[in-house]
Scaffold this motif. Structure first.
Motif, PDB file in Angstrom:
ATOM      1  N   GLY A 263      20.603  31.787  25.161  1.00  0.00           N
ATOM      2  CA  GLY A 263      19.639  31.956  26.250  1.00  0.00           C
ATOM      3  C   GLY A 263      19.417  30.632  26.942  1.00  0.00           C
ATOM      4  N   GLY A 264      18.146  30.261  27.150  1.00  0.00           N
ATOM      5  CA  GLY A 264      17.872  28.968  27.761  1.00  0.00           C
ATOM      6  C   GLY A 264      16.553  28.940  28.499  1.00  0.00           C
ATOM      7  N   ALA A 265      16.400  27.907  29.335  1.00  0.00           N
ATOM      8  CA  ALA A 265      15.167  27.704  30.100  1.00  0.00           C
ATOM      9  C   ALA A 265      15.491  26.947  31.378  1.00  0.00           C
ATOM     10  CB  ALA A 265      14.147  26.929  29.271  1.00  0.00           C
ATOM     11  N   VAL A 266      14.727  27.240  32.439  1.00  0.00           N
ATOM     12  CA  VAL A 266      14.870  26.515  33.694  1.00  0.00           C
ATOM     13  C   VAL A 266      13.480  26.237  34.252  1.00  0.00           C
ATOM     14  CG1 VAL A 266      15.226  28.682  34.962  1.00  0.00           C
ATOM     15  CG2 VAL A 266      15.864  26.518  36.018  1.00  0.00           C
ATOM     16  N   LEU A 267      13.272  24.985  34.676  1.00  0.00           N
ATOM     17  CA  LEU A 267      11.983  24.536  35.209  1.00  0.00           C
ATOM     18  C   LEU A 267      12.191  24.016  36.624  1.00  0.00           C
ATOM     19  CD1 LEU A 267       8.931  23.827  34.515  1.00  0.00           C
ATOM     20  CD2 LEU A 267       9.781  21.519  34.010  1.00  0.00           C
ATOM     21  N   LEU A 268      11.385  24.537  37.571  1.00  0.00           N
ATOM     22  CA  LEU A 268      11.494  24.132  38.970  1.00  0.00           C
ATOM     23  C   LEU A 268      10.269  23.366  39.432  1.00  0.00           C
ATOM     24  CD1 LEU A 268      12.860  27.367  40.722  1.00  0.00           C
ATOM     25  CD2 LEU A 268      14.147  25.555  39.580  1.00  0.00           C
ATOM     26  N   ASP A 269      10.488  22.427  40.329  1.00  0.00           N
ATOM     27  CA  ASP A 269       9.422  21.780  41.088  1.00  0.00           C
ATOM     28  C   ASP A 269       9.165  22.684  42.296  1.00  0.00           C
ATOM     29  OD1 ASP A 269       8.200  20.250  43.205  1.00  0.00           O
ATOM     30  OD2 ASP A 269       8.674  18.429  42.104  1.00  0.00           O
ATOM     31  N   ILE A 270       7.992  23.317  42.341  1.00  0.00           N
ATOM     32  CA  ILE A 270       7.716  24.317  43.372  1.00  0.00           C
ATOM     33  C   ILE A 270       7.678  23.711  44.769  1.00  0.00           C
ATOM     34  CG2 ILE A 270       5.927  25.892  44.256  1.00  0.00           C
ATOM     35  CD1 ILE A 270       5.328  26.635  41.345  1.00  0.00           C
ATOM     36  N   GLU A 271       7.011  22.589  44.920  1.00  0.00           N
ATOM     37  CA  GLU A 271       6.880  21.975  46.249  1.00  0.00           C
ATOM     38  C   GLU A 271       8.235  21.574  46.817  1.00  0.00           C
ATOM     39  OE1 GLU A 271       4.759  18.148  48.467  1.00  0.00           O
ATOM     40  OE2 GLU A 271       4.455  18.470  46.326  1.00  0.00           O
ATOM     41  N   LYS A 272       9.077  20.951  46.001  1.00  0.00           N
ATOM     42  CA  LYS A 272      10.366  20.466  46.478  1.00  0.00           C
ATOM     43  C   LYS A 272      11.477  21.508  46.338  1.00  0.00           C
ATOM     44  CE  LYS A 272       9.265  15.631  45.467  1.00  0.00           C
ATOM     45  NZ  LYS A 272       9.661  14.410  44.716  1.00  0.00           N
ATOM     46  N   ALA A 444       8.412  31.207  44.887  1.00  0.00           N
ATOM     47  CA  ALA A 444       8.115  31.775  46.203  1.00  0.00           C
ATOM     48  C   ALA A 444       6.733  32.432  46.211  1.00  0.00           C
ATOM     49  CB  ALA A 444       9.184  32.787  46.593  1.00  0.00           C
ATOM     50  N   ILE A 445       6.422  33.185  45.168  1.00  0.00           N
ATOM     51  CA  ILE A 445       5.101  33.826  45.064  1.00  0.00           C
ATOM     52  C   ILE A 445       4.015  32.765  45.029  1.00  0.00           C
ATOM     53  CG2 ILE A 445       3.607  35.216  43.572  1.00  0.00           C
ATOM     54  CD1 ILE A 445       6.199  36.714  42.699  1.00  0.00           C
ATOM     55  N   ALA A 446       4.243  31.708  44.232  1.00  0.00           N
ATOM     56  CA  ALA A 446       3.255  30.630  44.108  1.00  0.00           C
ATOM     57  C   ALA A 446       3.048  29.898  45.429  1.00  0.00           C
ATOM     58  CB  ALA A 446       3.705  29.642  43.030  1.00  0.00           C
ATOM     59  N   ARG A 447       4.087  29.852  46.285  1.00  0.00           N
ATOM     60  CA  ARG A 447       3.988  29.187  47.594  1.00  0.00           C
ATOM     61  C   ARG A 447       3.346  30.076  48.648  1.00  0.00           C
ATOM     62  NH1 ARG A 447       9.256  26.660  46.434  1.00  0.00           N
ATOM     63  NH2 ARG A 447      10.227  28.577  47.179  1.00  0.00           N
ATOM     64  N   GLY A 448       3.020  31.301  48.293  1.00  0.00           N
ATOM     65  CA  GLY A 448       2.435  32.207  49.264  1.00  0.00           C
ATOM     66  C   GLY A 448       3.435  33.119  49.913  1.00  0.00           C
ATOM     67  N   GLY A 449       4.641  33.217  49.336  1.00  0.00           N
ATOM     68  CA  GLY A 449       5.651  34.142  49.833  1.00  0.00           C
ATOM     69  C   GLY A 449       6.895  33.489  50.401  1.00  0.00           C
ATOM     70  N   TYR A 484      -0.505  38.358  52.122  1.00  0.00           N
ATOM     71  CA  TYR A 484      -1.391  39.254  51.374  1.00  0.00           C
ATOM     72  C   TYR A 484      -0.707  39.755  50.101  1.00  0.00           C
ATOM     73  CZ  TYR A 484      -4.101  43.324  49.997  1.00  0.00           C
ATOM     74  OH  TYR A 484      -4.836  44.241  49.270  1.00  0.00           O
ATOM     75  N   THR A 485       0.556  40.162  50.222  1.00  0.00           N
ATOM     76  CA  THR A 485       1.314  40.625  49.047  1.00  0.00           C
ATOM     77  C   THR A 485       1.430  39.508  48.020  1.00  0.00           C
ATOM     78  OG1 THR A 485       2.598  42.159  50.417  1.00  0.00           O
ATOM     79  CG2 THR A 485       3.505  41.606  48.270  1.00  0.00           C
ATOM     80  N   ALA A 486       1.699  38.286  48.484  1.00  0.00           N
ATOM     81  CA  ALA A 486       1.801  37.146  47.574  1.00  0.00           C
ATOM     82  C   ALA A 486       0.483  36.900  46.850  1.00  0.00           C
ATOM     83  CB  ALA A 486       2.223  35.899  48.350  1.00  0.00           C
ATOM     84  N   GLN A 487      -0.618  36.977  47.565  1.00  0.00           N
ATOM     85  CA  GLN A 487      -1.936  36.769  46.952  1.00  0.00           C
ATOM     86  C   GLN A 487      -2.226  37.815  45.878  1.00  0.00           C
ATOM     87  OE1 GLN A 487      -4.505  36.832  50.361  1.00  0.00           O
ATOM     88  NE2 GLN A 487      -4.091  34.698  50.922  1.00  0.00           N
TER      89      GLN A 487
END
Length: 584
Positions: A263-272, A444-449, A484-487
């Motif tokens: 398996g594994g793991a992946v971590l993203l920087d949301i802003e960048k 994408a959801i965390a950024r508001g869509g 709205y959907t993202a919220q």
């Protein structure tokens, strides 16, 4: 007469063989000395090699740096090189002994037994430092050199992501048909970023110490050791990645210490919208082809993580009214078989009630039979997540090697089959997405869509640190979900953790507030003792109120009661928090 004929035939055969050998000798010695045979072997170079002893300090290939400029592909370490011909000289063994902290007898024995130059690095001398190198070079004695070289035995981190280099003559010819100066023995990138960025990393000239020897291995021209190097301030190039070396190492340690095998793991920087760390298991072993697959870029059954897509479609299509409840005593097919009681939409998502989402999917498809794949596309699950675009002559340059894209339906006819729709709604049947795509969906959801391409490289640098090319942020093609959907998705993703019966309640005591979704997908496989094997997921982002990181953890082919997904997710979040504290 018969003897005379036989003699003539023998002479003719002899002359033919003689002229053939003479032609072959001329071919080797005169005509094709620099490009012999189909392999274009340089015979002059090979001849010189036979009477040359050398120490390779650097192969001249470009390297990868983390986001802070730290080496990712083998850190250069201090080393001391002693040439064997010193045993015949009155060399300053006493001073070398003092600098290295080794006994004089030990040094003499090493050189007496050596057939090639002796390399003493930190593996052999633990306290070897930069000062040691400086002190050695201050001796200015031929045959004794202090250098900085990559430890060939050092294990590189991010092995699946960065990839590997190997000798591959066929691939070399295919990729570089016009580069005749490249020897057939040249190493090129065969996987990972080593392959995608190979054109920029190819070595022009290596760095080495060498001297010529006679047939007995003695110096041919006295103690004249030559230093050859690339005299260029711009090359080799360096690829500055988005990886944080400390976080990457911590993630690898967590998976190793917890014993996650596949398996594994992946971590993203949301802003960048960039990768901070990516680990795939099992560990890459070049002798075992099956270990080289990067599961973070491979489509996998997502299980209930896919309910995020159904939830988004239901919210957007206004299928969820205030006060709507669902009978979660029914299973995914609407038959008795579960015991979760009557739940609201948010509670259904938090507790991962199958019936809620299979019944919603059925209603949605009756209105629009493309609704599920359309929403999956809006969330970035049906196209590669990695950065793609124009880079110099190449219009479709891709940063991530062999990245696949997700699929939703195997056959459009399944949309008319109730059980197929139900299985699709809970991330089974033919639904497969990559962990990177899922992490990007959470971002994408965390950024508001707003969905973006995920970068693994920020720029390509010259040797002097100036920028050769940079990779700008780019949106993923297609529509985004509305704000709205993202919220509303943010709200129910958070409820997965805050709800007393939520599948992510374990994460309530972490230093960050977590929002996310669990997933359990049947694989159709069993253990020897008939236990069902699953793919176990947890995908989310944090801090929930001001998102910075998106994290996905996947444990593949595991019995449900032995899944390490939540434990690994928990530990990685703590490591990220520790890293933040250490940086402040």
């Amino acid at each position: 007469m018969i003897v005379s004929k036989r003699l003539k035939a023998a002479v003719i055969c002899f002359l033919l063989v003689f002229f053939f050998l003479l032609a072959r000798l001329a071919e080797i010695q005169l005509f094709f000395t620099e490009s012999f045979s189909k392999s274009n072997i340089n015979l002059i170079q090979e001849s010189v090699k036979q009477r040359t002893e050398e120490v390779l300090i650097s192969d001249g290939r470009g390297s990868f740096l983390d986001r802070n400029g730290k080496e990712l592909t083998g850190k250069k370490q201090p080393a001391v090189i002693l040439f064997p011909f010193l045993v015949t000289q009155d060399w300053p063994v006493d001073r070398v002994s003092d600098i290295l902290g080794m006994k004089q007898g030990e040094l003499r024995q090493l050189l007496t037994e050596a057939k090639k130059p002796v390399v003493l690095n930190s593996r052999k001398i633990k306290h070897l430092t930069k000062q040691s190198v400086s002190n050695i070079n201050s001796l200015k004695y031929p045959g004794i050199y202090g250098v900085y070289m990559k430890d060939s035995k050092e294990t590189n981190i991010a092995a699946h992501l960065l990839g590997a280099t190997n000798q591959d003559p066929e691939l070399l010819k295919k990729k570089y048909p016009g580069r005749k100066e490249l020897p057939i023995t040249a190493k090129i990138g065969t996987s990972g970023m080593e392959r995608t960025f190979d054109e920029f990393l190819l070595a022009d000239q290596d760095t080495k110490l060498l001297y010529h020897v006679d047939g007995r291995g003695n110096p041919l021209f006295g103690m004249d050791v030559k230093y050859t190097a690339e005299a260029n301030a711009f090359y080799p190039l360096q690829v500055k990645t988005s990886i944080d070396r400390n976080i990457q190492k911590a993630m690898e340690d967590v998976l190793k210490d917890r014993g996650l095998k596949k398996g594994g793991a992946v971590l993203l920087d949301i802003e960048k919208s960039s990768v901070l760390g990516m680990v795939s298991k099992p560990d890459a072993d070049m002798s075992k082809q099956q270990t080289l697959q990067n599961y973070m870029l491979t489509p996998i059954y997502p299980g209930s993580v896919f309910k995020t897509v159904i939830a988004a479609a239901a919210i957007e299509q206004n299928e969820v009214k205030p006060g709507t409840s669902f009978n979660c005593n029914l299973n995914l097919y609407g038959e008795p078989g579960d015991d979760k009681g009557t739940l609201s939409f948010g509670e259904s998502f938090a507790q991962s009630c199958n019936y809620t989402f299979t019944s919603l999917a059925e209603k949605l498809i009756k209105k629009d039979d493309s609704v599920i794949e359309n929403m999956a596309e809006k969330l970035g699950l049906t196209q590669r997540a990695g950065w793609e675009g124009k880079l110099y002559r190449e219009d479709g340059f891709r940063q991530l090697y062999n990245e696949k894209s997700g699929v939703i339906w195997g056959d459009d006819k399944d949309k008319t089959v109730k059980k197929a729709v139900a299985q699709t709604a809970i991330g089974q049947k033919n639904v497969k997405v990559t962990p990177l795509e899922v992490a990007n969906m959470m971002a994408a959801i965390a950024r508001g869509g707003e969905k973006k391409q995920v970068k693994i490289a920020d720029k390509i640098e010259y040797k002097n640190k100036t920028t050769m090319a940079s990779f700008k942020d780019q949106p993923l093609k297609g529509e985004n979900i509305d704000k709205y959907t993202a919220q509303q998705l943010q709200k129910i993703l958070r409820e997965v953790v805050t709800s007393p019966k939520g599948t992510g309640r374990r994460f309530q005591d972490l230093p960050y507030e977590i929002a996310g979704k669990s997933g359990t997908a049947q694989t159709g496989m069993f253990t020897k003792d008939k236990q069902t094997l699953y793919h176990k997921w947890f995908a989310g982002y944090f801090p929930a109120d001001k998102p910075k990181y998106a994290l996905v953890v996947l444990h593949m082919d595991t019995p449900g009661d032995k899944a390490l997904t939540n434990t690994v997710f928990y530990d990685i979040v703590k490591k990220v928090h520790e890293n933040e504290i250490n940086q402040t």
